[in-house]
Design a protein around this motif. Structure first.
Motif, PDB file in Angstrom:
ATOM      1  N   ILE A 112      42.346  43.366  46.612  1.00  0.00           N
ATOM      2  CA  ILE A 112      43.887  42.986  44.907  1.00  0.00           C
ATOM      3  C   ILE A 112      44.240  42.465  45.270  1.00  0.00           C
ATOM      4  O   ILE A 112      44.387  41.094  44.001  1.00  0.00           O
ATOM      5  CB  ILE A 112      44.175  44.672  44.389  1.00  0.00           C
ATOM      6  CG1 ILE A 112      42.281  45.244  44.036  1.00  0.00           C
ATOM      7  CG2 ILE A 112      44.356  44.365  43.330  1.00  0.00           C
ATOM      8  CD1 ILE A 112      42.799  46.826  44.671  1.00  0.00           C
ATOM      9  N   SER A 113      45.337  42.255  45.934  1.00  0.00           N
ATOM     10  CA  SER A 113      46.491  41.107  46.624  1.00  0.00           C
ATOM     11  C   SER A 113      46.072  39.736  46.212  1.00  0.00           C
ATOM     12  O   SER A 113      46.399  39.086  45.337  1.00  0.00           O
ATOM     13  CB  SER A 113      47.411  41.411  47.183  1.00  0.00           C
ATOM     14  OG  SER A 113      48.455  40.577  47.680  1.00  0.00           O
ATOM     15  N   ASN A 114      45.200  39.483  46.746  1.00  0.00           N
ATOM     16  CA  ASN A 114      44.552  38.220  47.396  1.00  0.00           C
ATOM     17  C   ASN A 114      43.463  37.616  45.524  1.00  0.00           C
ATOM     18  O   ASN A 114      44.002  37.074  44.971  1.00  0.00           O
ATOM     19  CB  ASN A 114      43.432  38.045  47.922  1.00  0.00           C
ATOM     20  CG  ASN A 114      43.645  37.981  49.292  1.00  0.00           C
ATOM     21  OD1 ASN A 114      45.024  37.652  49.749  1.00  0.00           O
ATOM     22  ND2 ASN A 114      42.930  38.328  50.663  1.00  0.00           N
ATOM     23  N   GLU A 115      43.265  38.398  45.161  1.00  0.00           N
ATOM     24  CA  GLU A 115      42.559  38.656  43.730  1.00  0.00           C
ATOM     25  C   GLU A 115      43.630  38.515  42.611  1.00  0.00           C
ATOM     26  O   GLU A 115      43.775  37.117  42.206  1.00  0.00           O
ATOM     27  CB  GLU A 115      41.619  39.681  43.308  1.00  0.00           C
ATOM     28  CG  GLU A 115      40.683  39.335  41.910  1.00  0.00           C
ATOM     29  CD  GLU A 115      40.333  38.208  41.557  1.00  0.00           C
ATOM     30  OE1 GLU A 115      40.465  37.516  40.681  1.00  0.00           O
ATOM     31  OE2 GLU A 115      39.345  38.027  42.342  1.00  0.00           O
ATOM     32  N   LEU A 116      44.707  39.137  42.866  1.00  0.00           N
ATOM     33  CA  LEU A 116      45.391  39.010  41.872  1.00  0.00           C
ATOM     34  C   LEU A 116      46.691  37.570  41.499  1.00  0.00           C
ATOM     35  O   LEU A 116      46.561  36.957  41.445  1.00  0.00           O
ATOM     36  CB  LEU A 116      46.852  39.786  41.725  1.00  0.00           C
ATOM     37  CG  LEU A 116      46.313  41.036  41.320  1.00  0.00           C
ATOM     38  CD1 LEU A 116      47.653  42.348  41.600  1.00  0.00           C
ATOM     39  CD2 LEU A 116      45.968  41.486  39.735  1.00  0.00           C
ATOM     40  N   SER A 117      46.438  37.071  43.050  1.00  0.00           N
ATOM     41  CA  SER A 117      47.280  36.091  43.862  1.00  0.00           C
ATOM     42  C   SER A 117      45.997  34.795  42.974  1.00  0.00           C
ATOM     43  O   SER A 117      47.022  32.747  41.875  1.00  0.00           O
ATOM     44  CB  SER A 117      47.851  35.457  45.200  1.00  0.00           C
ATOM     45  OG  SER A 117      47.546  34.526  45.512  1.00  0.00           O
ATOM     46  N   GLU A 118      45.339  34.980  43.424  1.00  0.00           N
ATOM     47  CA  GLU A 118      44.324  34.047  43.009  1.00  0.00           C
ATOM     48  C   GLU A 118      44.261  33.511  41.166  1.00  0.00           C
ATOM     49  O   GLU A 118      44.259  32.585  40.528  1.00  0.00           O
ATOM     50  CB  GLU A 118      42.956  34.137  43.206  1.00  0.00           C
ATOM     51  CG  GLU A 118      42.594  33.361  44.853  1.00  0.00           C
ATOM     52  CD  GLU A 118      41.134  34.164  45.242  1.00  0.00           C
ATOM     53  OE1 GLU A 118      40.205  34.897  44.244  1.00  0.00           O
ATOM     54  OE2 GLU A 118      41.089  34.384  46.155  1.00  0.00           O
ATOM     55  N   GLN A 119      44.361  34.716  40.878  1.00  0.00           N
ATOM     56  CA  GLN A 119      44.085  34.950  39.239  1.00  0.00           C
ATOM     57  C   GLN A 119      45.724  34.333  38.741  1.00  0.00           C
ATOM     58  O   GLN A 119      46.087  33.301  37.391  1.00  0.00           O
ATOM     59  CB  GLN A 119      44.098  36.036  38.453  1.00  0.00           C
ATOM     60  CG  GLN A 119      42.709  36.708  38.241  1.00  0.00           C
ATOM     61  CD  GLN A 119      42.645  38.159  37.512  1.00  0.00           C
ATOM     62  OE1 GLN A 119      44.283  38.902  37.466  1.00  0.00           O
ATOM     63  NE2 GLN A 119      41.684  38.901  38.286  1.00  0.00           N
TER      64      GLN A 119
END
Length: 50
Positions: free
Chosen positions: A29-36
């Motif tokens: 989830i952290s990686n996804e938020l970073s990408e977003q």
């Protein structure tokens, strides 16, 4: 006595596995938020304040 210790070890093992699963999910989830957030920064950078 030994059975009790074995049962406690099994319980601890289950908790450790659950924590590991939660940590992996949090990392994803952290990686996804970073990408977003990077995408959002790119979009916002197109605007100019006058």
């Amino acid at each position: 006595m030994i059975t009790s210790v074995e049962n406690r070890i099994k319980e601890v093992s289950k908790v450790i596995q659950a924590n590991s699963d939660a940590a992996e999910e949090s990392a994803a989830i952290s990686n996804e938020l970073s990408e977003q957030s990077q995408t959002l920064n790119q979009l916002i950078s197109q605007f100019r304040i006058q």
